[in-house]
Enzyme design. Structure first.
Site, mmCIF file in Angstrom:
data_model
loop_
_atom_site.group_PDB
_atom_site.id
_atom_site.type_symbol
_atom_site.label_atom_id
_atom_site.label_comp_id
_atom_site.label_asym_id
_atom_site.label_seq_id
_atom_site.Cartn_x
_atom_site.Cartn_y
_atom_site.Cartn_z
ATOM 1 N NE ARG A 188 -4.208 -1.588 0.133
ATOM 2 C CZ ARG A 188 -4.300 -2.715 -0.549
ATOM 3 N NH1 ARG A 188 -3.284 -3.114 -1.304
ATOM 4 N NH2 ARG A 188 -5.396 -3.467 -0.492
ATOM 5 C CD GLU A 200 -2.855 2.996 -5.770
ATOM 6 O OE1 GLU A 200 -3.909 2.375 -6.061
ATOM 7 O OE2 GLU A 200 -1.871 2.450 -5.256
ATOM 8 C CG HIS A 222 -2.867 -1.131 -6.732
ATOM 9 N ND1 HIS A 222 -3.420 -0.362 -5.723
ATOM 10 C CD2 HIS A 222 -2.781 -2.385 -6.230
ATOM 11 C CE1 HIS A 222 -3.660 -1.128 -4.662
ATOM 12 N NE2 HIS A 222 -3.280 -2.369 -4.963
#
Length: 320
Positions: free
Chosen positions: A235, A264, A281
């Protein structure tokens, strides 16, 4: 019964059986595409008549839960559930489940892809070739190097297994210590300060909590070797991004390879730095892991509708 899916857009295309199976269980199934973001006011409207939410990265906070008076169950499509207000859901009697370990192999693969890419500047060389540049550059071997793993859960253990094949010396730090697995893959547990000081490559693979947000800060970064690389597949909130930007700009460390960011898409210059490799991600995004998590999702929905015990309940009071 209405189910709202808010999973990553490509997941639906990668495993269409998930939605077909869900439609066989519910009166109505809606897929909300959210990879480009969703306004809070739109989200509040979308949840007002749903019974079950299946969510990947969209934030399900107290306001969202309160906007869904029919909400009976929240399913995290993945392992990390820091985007869900689990304790408030628990207070409301709404179970929350996740899918721990089902994307661990995928994320571990990606971690090593980033590690190898950083050590040999693979993305940078590819970009040079595509712009008609042909230049020699000198990289680093990973064979026999020291690897530090921050967090030794299912992903950390899968990373350690891969490191063993590269004859790496592996250190690990975290609250969870599986000594059997550590012995098998030649892992030594140390405090995080020692891990950062001793490692040539550091992979962040621990869960994000309110207690460890921005734990990788200037104090830890300053302990790293000048030739060391930082890799994050967990994370973005675990890293103090401004501190990392300064360390990279000042070349206090060699580089970073990041699959996750605090915001993000990233809102600062971190991903644009020349000594950073960035991916969007995608660590857990493989056909295999999506299928495993999808199958668990359908299984849990079926069990919920039959009033049977659920797998991997994370709401504290309901997990008794």
């Amino acid at each position: 019964m209405k189910i709202l899916f808010m999973i990553r857009d490509p997941f639906v295309d990668a495993y269409p059986k998930l939605i077909r199976d869900a439609k066989g269980l519910a009166d109505e199934v809606k897929v909300l595409y959210t990879d480009n973001g969703i306004k809070k006011e739109d989200l509040l409207q979308e949840v007002k008549d749903v019974d079950i939410i299946v969510v990947a990265i969209v934030k399900i906070d107290q306001e969202v839960i309160d906007a869904a008076p029919r909400l009976k169950y929240i399913i995290k499509f993945g392992a990390g559930y820091d985007n869900i207000d689990v304790h408030y859901a628990d207070q409301k009697g709404i179970p929350v489940t996740n899918a721990p370990g089902l994307n661990a192999e995928s994320v571990a693969d990606h971690a090593f892809g980033l590690l190898l890419s950083a050590s040999r500047s693979i993305p940078q060389k590819d970009k040079e070739i595509k712009t008609n540049q042909w230049e020699l550059s000198v990289g680093h071997e990973i064979y026999g190097k020291q690897l530090g793993i921050l967090g030794f859960g299912s992903i950390g253990k899968a990373i350690a297994k891969r490191a063993y094949g590269f004859n790496m010396t592996t250190l690990a730090s975290g609250n969870y210590k599986d000594y059997g697995t550590a012995d098998k893959w030649n892992v030594t547990f140390v405090e995080k300060e020692e891990l950062f000081a001793a490692s040539d490559f550091i992979i962040v693979s621990t869960s994000l909590t309110k207690h460890n947000r921005r734990m990788v800060n200037k104090a830890l970064l300053n302990r790293m070797k000048p030739a060391a690389f930082l890799i994050n597949i967990s994370r973005g909130g675990l890293i103090h991004e401004q501190d990392l930007i300064e360390a990279l700009k000042q070349k206090r460390i060699k580089g970073a390879a990041l699959d996750v960011f605090e915001m993000e898409p990233p809102q600062n210059e971190l991903a644009m730095l020349p000594n950073v490799i960035a991916t969007s991600h995608v660590g857990g995004s493989t056909y295999e892991s999506i299928q495993r998590i999808g199958n668990l999702t359908i299984q849990n929905i079926s069990q919920f509708l039959r009033n049977e015990p659920l797998e991997f309940v994370v709401t504290p009071n309901l997990n008794k």
